[in-house]
Motif scaffolding. Sequence first.
Motif, PDB file in Angstrom:
ATOM      1  N   TYR A  16       1.065  -1.060  -0.023  1.00 25.21           N
ATOM      2  CA  TYR A  16       0.071  -0.189  -0.189  1.00 25.21           C
ATOM      3  C   TYR A  16       0.910   1.158   0.107  1.00 25.21           C
ATOM      4  O   TYR A  16       0.244   2.320   0.566  1.00 25.21           O
ATOM      5  CB  TYR A  16      -1.016   0.166   1.212  1.00 25.21           C
ATOM      6  N   ALA A  17       2.007   1.253  -0.533  1.00 27.21           N
ATOM      7  CA  ALA A  17       2.916   2.235  -0.514  1.00 27.21           C
ATOM      8  C   ALA A  17       2.321   3.510  -1.320  1.00 27.21           C
ATOM      9  O   ALA A  17       2.652   4.645  -1.256  1.00 27.21           O
ATOM     10  CB  ALA A  17       4.275   1.987  -1.163  1.00 27.21           C
ATOM     11  N   ASP A  18       1.460   3.267  -2.250  1.00 25.77           N
ATOM     12  CA  ASP A  18       0.985   4.157  -3.268  1.00 25.77           C
ATOM     13  C   ASP A  18      -0.039   5.104  -2.404  1.00 25.77           C
ATOM     14  O   ASP A  18      -0.168   6.358  -2.869  1.00 25.77           O
ATOM     15  CB  ASP A  18       0.262   3.528  -4.311  1.00 25.77           C
ATOM     16  N   ARG A  19      -0.294   4.630  -1.202  1.00 29.06           N
ATOM     17  CA  ARG A  19      -1.314   5.360  -0.418  1.00 29.06           C
ATOM     18  C   ARG A  19      -0.523   5.665   0.908  1.00 29.06           C
ATOM     19  O   ARG A  19      -1.087   6.926   1.457  1.00 29.06           O
ATOM     20  CB  ARG A  19      -2.382   4.471   0.153  1.00 29.06           C
ATOM     21  N   ALA A  20       0.095   4.995   1.416  1.00 23.84           N
ATOM     22  CA  ALA A  20       0.977   5.398   2.554  1.00 23.84           C
ATOM     23  C   ALA A  20       2.414   4.807   2.643  1.00 23.84           C
ATOM     24  O   ALA A  20       2.599   3.792   3.102  1.00 23.84           O
ATOM     25  CB  ALA A  20      -0.020   4.670   4.078  1.00 23.84           C
ATOM     26  N   ALA A  21       3.136   5.596   2.090  1.00 20.97           N
ATOM     27  CA  ALA A  21       4.651   5.170   1.876  1.00 20.97           C
ATOM     28  C   ALA A  21       5.465   5.560   3.150  1.00 20.97           C
ATOM     29  O   ALA A  21       6.318   5.087   3.761  1.00 20.97           O
ATOM     30  CB  ALA A  21       5.289   5.718   0.826  1.00 20.97           C
ATOM     31  N   GLY A  22       5.120   6.875   3.796  1.00 21.11           N
ATOM     32  CA  GLY A  22       5.638   7.419   4.827  1.00 21.11           C
ATOM     33  C   GLY A  22       4.561   7.796   5.950  1.00 21.11           C
ATOM     34  O   GLY A  22       3.453   7.933   5.416  1.00 21.11           O
ATOM     35  N   LEU A  23       5.091   8.115   7.267  1.00 21.06           N
ATOM     36  CA  LEU A  23       4.192   8.346   8.500  1.00 21.06           C
ATOM     37  C   LEU A  23       4.561   9.239   9.313  1.00 21.06           C
ATOM     38  O   LEU A  23       6.010   9.281   9.371  1.00 21.06           O
ATOM     39  CB  LEU A  23       3.401   7.057   8.808  1.00 21.06           C
ATOM     40  N   LEU A  24       4.074   9.982   9.938  1.00 15.90           N
ATOM     41  CA  LEU A  24       4.178  10.744  11.182  1.00 15.90           C
ATOM     42  C   LEU A  24       3.114  10.123  12.209  1.00 15.90           C
ATOM     43  O   LEU A  24       2.026  10.597  12.155  1.00 15.90           O
ATOM     44  CB  LEU A  24       4.277  12.151  11.127  1.00 15.90           C
ATOM     45  N   ALA A  25       3.774   9.679  13.532  1.00 12.55           N
ATOM     46  CA  ALA A  25       3.028   9.094  14.545  1.00 12.55           C
ATOM     47  C   ALA A  25       2.980  10.072  15.719  1.00 12.55           C
ATOM     48  O   ALA A  25       4.218  10.332  16.227  1.00 12.55           O
ATOM     49  CB  ALA A  25       3.323   7.733  14.802  1.00 12.55           C
ATOM     50  N   ILE A  26       1.979  10.697  16.242  1.00 13.31           N
ATOM     51  CA  ILE A  26       1.812  11.039  17.435  1.00 13.31           C
ATOM     52  C   ILE A  26       1.209  10.327  18.513  1.00 13.31           C
ATOM     53  O   ILE A  26       0.234  10.107  18.560  1.00 13.31           O
ATOM     54  CB  ILE A  26       1.026  12.543  17.267  1.00 13.31           C
ATOM     55  N   PRO A  27       1.828   9.962  19.359  1.00 15.97           N
ATOM     56  CA  PRO A  27       1.440   9.081  20.420  1.00 15.97           C
ATOM     57  C   PRO A  27       0.673   9.892  21.453  1.00 15.97           C
ATOM     58  O   PRO A  27       0.931  11.122  21.959  1.00 15.97           O
ATOM     59  CB  PRO A  27       2.569   8.319  21.186  1.00 15.97           C
ATOM     60  N   LEU A  28      -0.568   9.142  22.085  1.00 18.07           N
ATOM     61  CA  LEU A  28      -1.099   9.660  23.001  1.00 18.07           C
ATOM     62  C   LEU A  28      -1.124   8.823  24.335  1.00 18.07           C
ATOM     63  O   LEU A  28      -1.024   7.501  24.199  1.00 18.07           O
ATOM     64  CB  LEU A  28      -2.765   9.939  22.829  1.00 18.07           C
ATOM     65  N   SER A  29      -1.115   9.296  25.556  1.00 21.46           N
ATOM     66  CA  SER A  29      -0.771   8.601  26.733  1.00 21.46           C
ATOM     67  C   SER A  29      -1.870   7.900  27.231  1.00 21.46           C
ATOM     68  O   SER A  29      -2.685   8.376  28.376  1.00 21.46           O
ATOM     69  CB  SER A  29      -0.396   9.482  27.843  1.00 21.46           C
ATOM     70  N   ARG A  30      -2.650   7.036  26.573  1.00 20.63           N
ATOM     71  CA  ARG A  30      -3.487   5.907  27.160  1.00 20.63           C
ATOM     72  C   ARG A  30      -2.875   4.515  26.975  1.00 20.63           C
ATOM     73  O   ARG A  30      -1.979   4.173  26.375  1.00 20.63           O
ATOM     74  CB  ARG A  30      -4.728   6.220  26.177  1.00 20.63           C
ATOM     75  N   ARG A  31      -3.464   3.694  27.884  1.00 17.64           N
ATOM     76  CA  ARG A  31      -2.968   2.114  27.576  1.00 17.64           C
ATOM     77  C   ARG A  31      -4.144   1.488  27.494  1.00 17.64           C
ATOM     78  O   ARG A  31      -5.275   1.490  27.994  1.00 17.64           O
ATOM     79  CB  ARG A  31      -2.820   1.842  29.095  1.00 17.64           C
ATOM     80  N   PRO A  32      -4.059   0.498  26.365  1.00 16.51           N
ATOM     81  CA  PRO A  32      -2.879   0.367  25.515  1.00 16.51           C
ATOM     82  C   PRO A  32      -2.475   1.930  24.554  1.00 16.51           C
ATOM     83  O   PRO A  32      -3.334   2.499  24.623  1.00 16.51           O
ATOM     84  CB  PRO A  32      -3.275  -0.684  24.636  1.00 16.51           C
ATOM     85  N   ARG A  33      -1.317   1.895  24.361  1.00 16.78           N
ATOM     86  CA  ARG A  33      -0.983   3.172  23.513  1.00 16.78           C
ATOM     87  C   ARG A  33      -1.794   3.428  22.366  1.00 16.78           C
ATOM     88  O   ARG A  33      -1.887   2.500  21.613  1.00 16.78           O
ATOM     89  CB  ARG A  33       0.656   3.104  23.394  1.00 16.78           C
ATOM     90  N   ASP A  34      -2.292   4.703  22.351  1.00 20.63           N
ATOM     91  CA  ASP A  34      -3.173   5.292  21.243  1.00 20.63           C
ATOM     92  C   ASP A  34      -2.165   6.037  20.471  1.00 20.63           C
ATOM     93  O   ASP A  34      -1.198   6.907  20.889  1.00 20.63           O
ATOM     94  CB  ASP A  34      -4.353   5.795  21.756  1.00 20.63           C
ATOM     95  N   TYR A  35      -2.536   6.214  19.100  1.00 23.47           N
ATOM     96  CA  TYR A  35      -1.805   7.300  18.332  1.00 23.47           C
ATOM     97  C   TYR A  35      -2.814   7.893  17.272  1.00 23.47           C
ATOM     98  O   TYR A  35      -3.968   7.513  16.910  1.00 23.47           O
ATOM     99  CB  TYR A  35      -1.062   6.293  17.330  1.00 23.47           C
ATOM    100  N   VAL A  36      -2.324   9.301  16.784  1.00 27.70           N
ATOM    101  CA  VAL A  36      -2.852   9.735  15.815  1.00 27.70           C
ATOM    102  C   VAL A  36      -1.705   9.694  14.718  1.00 27.70           C
ATOM    103  O   VAL A  36      -0.679  10.246  14.919  1.00 27.70           O
ATOM    104  CB  VAL A  36      -3.079  11.432  15.991  1.00 27.70           C
TER     105      VAL A  36
END
Length: 852
Positions: A415-435
């Motif tokens: 799926y590199a044509d749609r999502a080759a790179g990313l930037l993940a912003i973690p949120l402090s909940r358990r289990p760990r959550d992300y934007v």
Amino acid sequence: MADGNNDQAVDFAVDLDNCDREPIHVLGAVQPFGFLIALTADWLVSRVSANSADYIGLSPEQMLGLPISGIFRAEAIHSLRNRITLLRGPDAVERIFSLTLIDGVQPFDVAVHFSGSLVVIEAEPASADEMEASSMVRSMVARLAQTDGMTAFLRDGARQVRALTGFDRVMVYRFAEGGDGEVVAEALRSGVESYFGLHYPASDIPTQARALYLRNIFRVIADVQAKPVPVVPQLDPSGAALDMSLCLTRAVSPIHIEYLGNMGVGASLSISIVVDGRLWGLFACHHYGPRLPSFAQRSAAELFGQIFSMMLESRERSETAAYEGKARQVGDRLLSAVAQDHDLLSNARWLGDVIFDTIPADGVGVYIDGQMTFAGLTPDGPSFTAIVSMLNRAAAGQVFTTDSLTPLLPEAAAYADRAAGLLAIPLSRRPRDYVVLFRAEQLRSVRWAGSPEKHIEYGPNGPRLTPRKSFELWSQLVRGTAIPFTAAELRVAEALRTALLEVILRLSDSAHEERQKAHEKQELLIAELNHRVRNILALIRGLISQSRDSSLSVDAFIDTLESRVHALARAHDQITADRWAPARLYDLIEVESAAYLGDRRERVALTGPNVLLTPAAFTVLALVIHEMLTNAAKYGALSDNGSVAIDWRVDNDGSLLIDWRESGGPAVVAPTRRGFGSTVIEHSIPYDLDGRAEVSYRLSGLEAQFCIPSIHVASILPDVIAVERAKPAPAPTPTLLRGRTVLLVEDNMIIAMDGEDALRDLGAEVITAATVNRAREAIAAHAIDLAVLDFNLGNETSLPVADLLAESGIPFVFATGYGDGLDLPDRFSDVTLLKKPYSGATLAQGIAPVIG
């Protein structure tokens, strides 16, 4: 393809497989539009280009080994020697216009520089119509300064260079982080094919060529078809070729000549664009026939390139500041909305609409409590779950980014044509959550701007050496790669992470967990504040100490100001010892008198209740007590055989009254001028604490009364328990570290310089390293006897260095701005800890037990 730099022989056989190692700075030839003469240190002719007779009527054989004074006019040699004295730095080149070298021969425009121990002189016939470079560049810069926006700035820069040089095409070529590049602006003669928007692989301008562009920022190739002229002799008696890195007439790599010929280019010119000490890009100029701008035009173009680089650097910084300001506004809007409706945090479409304004991306995925939402171009659910699992292993609670997901997660290639790179912003909940912000493969947005059908006569290396084939190779190299997130975008993401974390903490289901996290955050903030304040104090002290070499007449000023900084540091230690809680007045006076007076502190008598002062009052009073003790030791009772009595009491309204009385010293005379110390004593308490300060210069001894308002008196505890005063530390000796090699690991240059001086004063030979890697190299290369390790090295700690030293049996101490709050691993619990800022005395006191 561009010509590059390496240290090999002149007869290097170049082809497409080894052109990245071609030593074109020692090609041993010049372009025929000028000639070259190299002189030894005693001004004997060492090398001459074979075309010298065409210009001055003398062949190399007629000049080699002769003094240049027997060839050039005395006035010309005088001018050359004067200009050489202006050379500054290893890469400097000086120019002289219309210089008559030999009587009866036309004047020449001359460039002179050093190549190792040789003086290299290059000359070409002077132009009849020399232009005024400074006025021309001034008008160009004035016009450039009025452009609005980066695109217009780059485009106008290309137009200005084309107007000045007369080349058919001028491109602004920008390098990406990986070395590949893009044509981001262009100015063309009508009818010339456009290369705007083209991308080229890093191999088209090899690493050694980019390094050479940093050293020699201007390069001209006057005639691609011209036959290069050899330099005679090619090698000196030791077998070394002439380093021609800085030569204006330096010949050209055969690969580069073929590349230009395949494009139909007859002449080229480049001007390096250097921003923050790195090669940002180039002005790359092409002409479809031979062209050599005059010496003055080229000098003006080089000057314009340098000014353009500085203006570009300023604009980039301004744009970054404006971008981050806008991002803060967007972040505030996001936080305000999430604080009122926390369900918005799981709304991917809403988050995308808000965040994409500041961090451009093609899609966003949100993962909270196992629930996923998507907007834009993203992987599917199972793929996103695999990404989150990978992030849990790699991100460690920090913002994480990659421009190529496939090496980390091989199945991401699908799926590199749609999502080759990313930037993940973690949120402090358990289990760990992300934007998670996604960027699609970069090839989606790249277009070829030229005409691939244009007929080209290829050279011996075939069609690879053309813009079209360069583009195709670049396309293969970046397949599966996205446009990287910039440093500014990562800073914005980190700010969003911190702010979102704060909102989520407030929305936590568990009040106990909220309190615990808040407590941990407070501990971290206090430790960080402690660290920063100490580093600031250390910087102040370091700056002052490092200034003394150039200000020998102000040593007394340095010593005084340095002691004041240490007084503040001691006060800071006491009020942070109990996490910024109120501190004892008795301790303040005792510590200050011990630090300043040593054995003489027994002559300072203290009486009064056990009063605790607020941190604000404690810091102000620390400076006042320090100045009073300083004056008493220099001019008052403690300068002789007298004594000081300090009494304090709390009056009915809770205010603290302090009486200071000196006796037994020399006769007191009121000062005729008010210095900084007197100002601190008489005005700091009234100004900062709204209290009172009165000083009386009585003949029998100075007396002073101070009143600290009750608002600054925290409490009164039971009386002070008498404690035996510790003996002062012995003064450091200059032989303590004689014959020893000390490794100093410190990431701040000013503090490192100050530490070096302190260690050298103790007799040590000092090796300094700013990072863990540099420290490891130093340990491997040198026999280290002792190490002083700054614990916090910016983005890393010195613990790996400490482990290596411990394994090698090398003693060491830690230096830190965290004070006693530093949480060392158990294996280092017995290691000596030096608190910043440290003086030579405290450094010696901490090191002496370690080295026995």
